[in-house]
Design a protein around this motif. Structure first.
Motif, PDB file in Angstrom:
ATOM      1  N   LEU A   1      39.254  40.009  27.054  1.00 26.82           N
ATOM      2  CA  LEU A   1      40.581  40.320  27.575  1.00 26.82           C
ATOM      3  C   LEU A   1      41.428  40.874  26.430  1.00 26.82           C
ATOM      4  O   LEU A   1      41.704  40.165  25.451  1.00 26.82           O
ATOM      5  CB  LEU A   1      41.225  39.073  28.172  1.00 26.82           C
ATOM      6  CG  LEU A   1      42.526  39.293  28.934  1.00 26.82           C
ATOM      7  CD1 LEU A   1      42.285  40.147  30.180  1.00 26.82           C
ATOM      8  CD2 LEU A   1      43.142  37.954  29.327  1.00 26.82           C
ATOM      9  N   SER A   2      41.805  42.119  26.539  1.00 25.94           N
ATOM     10  CA  SER A   2      42.503  42.779  25.430  1.00 25.94           C
ATOM     11  C   SER A   2      43.842  42.106  25.138  1.00 25.94           C
ATOM     12  O   SER A   2      44.583  41.765  26.074  1.00 25.94           O
ATOM     13  CB  SER A   2      42.740  44.261  25.759  1.00 25.94           C
ATOM     14  OG  SER A   2      41.512  44.934  25.914  1.00 25.94           O
ATOM     15  N   PRO A   3      44.171  41.921  23.871  1.00 31.36           N
ATOM     16  CA  PRO A   3      45.475  41.337  23.526  1.00 31.36           C
ATOM     17  C   PRO A   3      46.591  42.322  23.837  1.00 31.36           C
ATOM     18  O   PRO A   3      46.390  43.545  23.822  1.00 31.36           O
ATOM     19  CB  PRO A   3      45.361  41.070  22.022  1.00 31.36           C
ATOM     20  CG  PRO A   3      44.332  42.037  21.539  1.00 31.36           C
ATOM     21  CD  PRO A   3      43.350  42.203  22.663  1.00 31.36           C
ATOM     22  N   GLU A   4      47.751  41.781  24.139  1.00 34.81           N
ATOM     23  CA  GLU A   4      48.909  42.623  24.435  1.00 34.81           C
ATOM     24  C   GLU A   4      49.630  43.007  23.147  1.00 34.81           C
ATOM     25  O   GLU A   4      49.664  42.242  22.181  1.00 34.81           O
ATOM     26  CB  GLU A   4      49.872  41.896  25.366  1.00 34.81           C
ATOM     27  CG  GLU A   4      49.324  41.656  26.762  1.00 34.81           C
ATOM     28  CD  GLU A   4      50.375  41.085  27.685  1.00 34.81           C
ATOM     29  OE1 GLU A   4      51.473  40.742  27.186  1.00 34.81           O
ATOM     30  OE2 GLU A   4      50.118  40.974  28.901  1.00 34.81           O
ATOM     31  N   TRP A   5      50.198  44.199  23.165  1.00 38.89           N
ATOM     32  CA  TRP A   5      51.024  44.643  22.049  1.00 38.89           C
ATOM     33  C   TRP A   5      52.398  43.982  22.151  1.00 38.89           C
ATOM     34  O   TRP A   5      53.043  44.041  23.190  1.00 38.89           O
ATOM     35  CB  TRP A   5      51.186  46.153  22.069  1.00 38.89           C
ATOM     36  CG  TRP A   5      49.962  46.892  21.632  1.00 38.89           C
ATOM     37  CD1 TRP A   5      48.986  47.400  22.427  1.00 38.89           C
ATOM     38  CD2 TRP A   5      49.598  47.190  20.291  1.00 38.89           C
ATOM     39  NE1 TRP A   5      48.010  47.993  21.672  1.00 38.89           N
ATOM     40  CE2 TRP A   5      48.363  47.892  20.344  1.00 38.89           C
ATOM     41  CE3 TRP A   5      50.174  46.957  19.044  1.00 38.89           C
ATOM     42  CZ2 TRP A   5      47.704  48.349  19.216  1.00 38.89           C
ATOM     43  CZ3 TRP A   5      49.514  47.412  17.911  1.00 38.89           C
ATOM     44  CH2 TRP A   5      48.296  48.091  17.998  1.00 38.89           C
ATOM     45  N   PRO A   6      52.856  43.340  21.087  1.00 38.16           N
ATOM     46  CA  PRO A   6      54.196  42.743  21.135  1.00 38.16           C
ATOM     47  C   PRO A   6      55.270  43.828  21.231  1.00 38.16           C
ATOM     48  O   PRO A   6      55.134  44.908  20.652  1.00 38.16           O
ATOM     49  CB  PRO A   6      54.291  41.980  19.808  1.00 38.16           C
ATOM     50  CG  PRO A   6      53.309  42.663  18.906  1.00 38.16           C
ATOM     51  CD  PRO A   6      52.190  43.128  19.782  1.00 38.16           C
ATOM     52  N   ASP A   7      56.286  43.537  22.007  1.00 39.36           N
ATOM     53  CA  ASP A   7      57.432  44.440  22.168  1.00 39.36           C
ATOM     54  C   ASP A   7      57.068  45.749  22.870  1.00 39.36           C
ATOM     55  O   ASP A   7      57.854  46.702  22.845  1.00 39.36           O
ATOM     56  CB  ASP A   7      58.083  44.765  20.809  1.00 39.36           C
ATOM     57  CG  ASP A   7      58.506  43.518  20.066  1.00 39.36           C
ATOM     58  OD1 ASP A   7      58.995  42.581  20.733  1.00 39.36           O
ATOM     59  OD2 ASP A   7      58.342  43.464  18.835  1.00 39.36           O
TER      60      ASP A   7
ATOM     61  N   ARG B   1      49.261  46.374  30.189  1.00 35.37           N
ATOM     62  CA  ARG B   1      48.552  46.102  31.441  1.00 35.37           C
ATOM     63  C   ARG B   1      47.242  45.396  31.085  1.00 35.37           C
ATOM     64  O   ARG B   1      46.513  45.847  30.195  1.00 35.37           O
ATOM     65  CB  ARG B   1      48.256  47.392  32.202  1.00 35.37           C
ATOM     66  CG  ARG B   1      47.522  47.157  33.528  1.00 35.37           C
ATOM     67  CD  ARG B   1      47.324  48.452  34.297  1.00 35.37           C
ATOM     68  NE  ARG B   1      48.572  48.936  34.857  1.00 35.37           N
ATOM     69  CZ  ARG B   1      49.027  48.573  36.053  1.00 35.37           C
ATOM     70  NH1 ARG B   1      48.355  47.708  36.788  1.00 35.37           N
ATOM     71  NH2 ARG B   1      50.162  49.073  36.513  1.00 35.37           N
ATOM     72  N   PRO B   2      46.930  44.278  31.760  1.00 33.30           N
ATOM     73  CA  PRO B   2      45.700  43.552  31.436  1.00 33.30           C
ATOM     74  C   PRO B   2      44.460  44.438  31.569  1.00 33.30           C
ATOM     75  O   PRO B   2      44.293  45.148  32.561  1.00 33.30           O
ATOM     76  CB  PRO B   2      45.681  42.418  32.462  1.00 33.30           C
ATOM     77  CG  PRO B   2      47.119  42.232  32.845  1.00 33.30           C
ATOM     78  CD  PRO B   2      47.721  43.601  32.806  1.00 33.30           C
ATOM     79  N   THR B   3      43.599  44.402  30.561  1.00 30.11           N
ATOM     80  CA  THR B   3      42.343  45.139  30.586  1.00 30.11           C
ATOM     81  C   THR B   3      41.233  44.257  30.025  1.00 30.11           C
ATOM     82  O   THR B   3      41.467  43.407  29.159  1.00 30.11           O
ATOM     83  CB  THR B   3      42.412  46.436  29.760  1.00 30.11           C
ATOM     84  OG1 THR B   3      42.790  46.116  28.416  1.00 30.11           O
ATOM     85  CG2 THR B   3      43.413  47.413  30.340  1.00 30.11           C
ATOM     86  N   ILE B   4      40.043  44.456  30.544  1.00 27.40           N
ATOM     87  CA  ILE B   4      38.844  43.800  30.032  1.00 27.40           C
ATOM     88  C   ILE B   4      37.934  44.896  29.495  1.00 27.40           C
ATOM     89  O   ILE B   4      37.644  45.862  30.206  1.00 27.40           O
ATOM     90  CB  ILE B   4      38.112  43.005  31.133  1.00 27.40           C
ATOM     91  CG1 ILE B   4      39.036  41.951  31.746  1.00 27.40           C
ATOM     92  CG2 ILE B   4      36.858  42.342  30.566  1.00 27.40           C
ATOM     93  CD1 ILE B   4      38.442  41.268  32.971  1.00 27.40           C
ATOM     94  N   VAL B   5      37.515  44.784  28.257  1.00 29.26           N
ATOM     95  CA  VAL B   5      36.618  45.773  27.666  1.00 29.26           C
ATOM     96  C   VAL B   5      35.354  45.066  27.204  1.00 29.26           C
ATOM     97  O   VAL B   5      35.401  43.926  26.732  1.00 29.26           O
ATOM     98  CB  VAL B   5      37.283  46.507  26.486  1.00 29.26           C
ATOM     99  CG1 VAL B   5      38.452  47.338  26.952  1.00 29.26           C
ATOM    100  CG2 VAL B   5      37.739  45.525  25.406  1.00 29.26           C
ATOM    101  N   GLY B   6      34.217  45.736  27.349  1.00 24.85           N
ATOM    102  CA  GLY B   6      32.974  45.100  26.947  1.00 24.85           C
ATOM    103  C   GLY B   6      31.775  45.975  27.223  1.00 24.85           C
ATOM    104  O   GLY B   6      31.886  47.202  27.366  1.00 24.85           O
ATOM    105  N   THR B   7      30.619  45.347  27.307  1.00 25.25           N
ATOM    106  CA  THR B   7      29.372  46.060  27.554  1.00 25.25           C
ATOM    107  C   THR B   7      28.617  45.377  28.691  1.00 25.25           C
ATOM    108  O   THR B   7      28.813  44.193  28.973  1.00 25.25           O
ATOM    109  CB  THR B   7      28.480  46.103  26.301  1.00 25.25           C
ATOM    110  OG1 THR B   7      28.223  44.760  25.858  1.00 25.25           O
ATOM    111  CG2 THR B   7      29.138  46.889  25.189  1.00 25.25           C
TER     112      THR B   7
END
Length: 288
Positions: free
Chosen positions: A101-107, A112-118
């Motif tokens: 689960l990709s971390p969010e950029w502060p500020d 938008r929630p994203t899942i990245v992987g293989t």
């Protein structure tokens, strides 16, 4: 166990070939665009569906059954296995996924929630070999409120949003959900008004250890059946189930999402799926 609340929901899934170098046309890397639905239990177990909407494609039950786990962390690790249902279009398919689960950029206001992987093809099928690995990204869809997808007449909306109805509904659920934790005076107060969950002194708490066998589920159905009956009396056009519906892909609750299906020309071999089928548009769909 703390579960990230971003995980449950409907996601747009896209997978890609792992090809190094500049290919010139990004479309040549795409493998499958599908919809992923995820639910997470309290113990971190994942279940859901990955595939195509049944009403938008050819074939029977064109989706994979998803089961896996979530490991909390920063980032959270999300692993699942997706298998085709026996006797369905994807019978015999098995793919394993590992994503983060990709971390969010502060500020940053547009996270938008994203899942990245293989993903790897665990079991060979339709001539496609096991062991192939692809990258994927899943982007979460916006939640669509029921009031936007299930239109009701104003009189019903006014009734269900009234203070009396909301208080009645909240008290009905709260008395059952928290029964085991209520003090004896509070339990007696509810018994005195007939609001105890089930027969007096034999109450059926909805969150107790024996909730699957104590009849509290039947209480739930009976109460909500009465509520549906009241709604239908105000608007007879409100439909009803004649039988319990079969499992359906929950993306139907996101009707405004983009509904594009990936397609490749008939002279291009399927890169991951290993077998192709002709769609209604006379193109060859290549999935996963």
């Amino acid at each position: 166990m703390g579960i990230n609340l971003d995980i449950p929901g409907i996601w747009t899934y896209r997978s890609f070939l792992n090809v190094p170098g500049n290919v010139g046309d990004f479309g040549k890397l795409t493998v499958w665009e599908a919809e992923l639905s995820l639910e997470v239990s309290e113990d971190g177990h994942i279940y859901g569906l990955l595939g195509e909407r049944p009403e938008l494609c050819v074939g029977t039950e064109p989706y994979l059954l998803v089961e896996g786990t979530v490991i909390p962390g920063n980032p959270a690790v999300i692993s699942w296995r997706a298998k085709g249902k026996p006797q369905s279009e994807y019978d015999g398919w098995t793919y394993d996924y590992r994503g983060y689960l990709s971390p969010e950029w502060p500020d940053a206001p547009r996270n938008r929630p994203t899942i990245v992987g293989t993903v790897t093809r665990t079991v060979a099928h339709n001539g496609a070999p096991a062991g192939s690995v692809f990258s994927f990204v899943a982007v979460k869809s916006d939640f669509l409120e029921p009031r936007k997808t299930i239109p009701l007449v104003k009189s019903i909306i006014d009734m269900m949003s009234s203070a009396e109805h909301r208080y009645h509904h909240a008290l009905w659920h709260a008395s059952r959900d928290t029964w085991d934790n209520l003090s004896d005076p509070k339990k007696e107060a509810l018994r005195a008004t007939g609001w105890q969950p089930g027969p007096k002194t034999k109450e059926r708490a909805s969150l107790s250890a024996d909730r699957l066998a104590n009849g509290s589920g039947e209480d739930f159905f009976y109460m909500h059946r009465r509520m549906v009956k009241e709604v239908r009396a105000m608007d007879p056009s409100v439909g009803t189930w004649r039988r319990l519906p079969q499992q359906q892909f929950p993306s139907s609750f996101a009707p405004k999402r983009r509904r594009r299906r990936l397609a490749i020309s008939t002279d291009t071999p399927c890169r991951q799926r290993g077998s192709c089928r002709v769609t209604l548009t006379r193109r060859i769909g290549c999935s996963n």
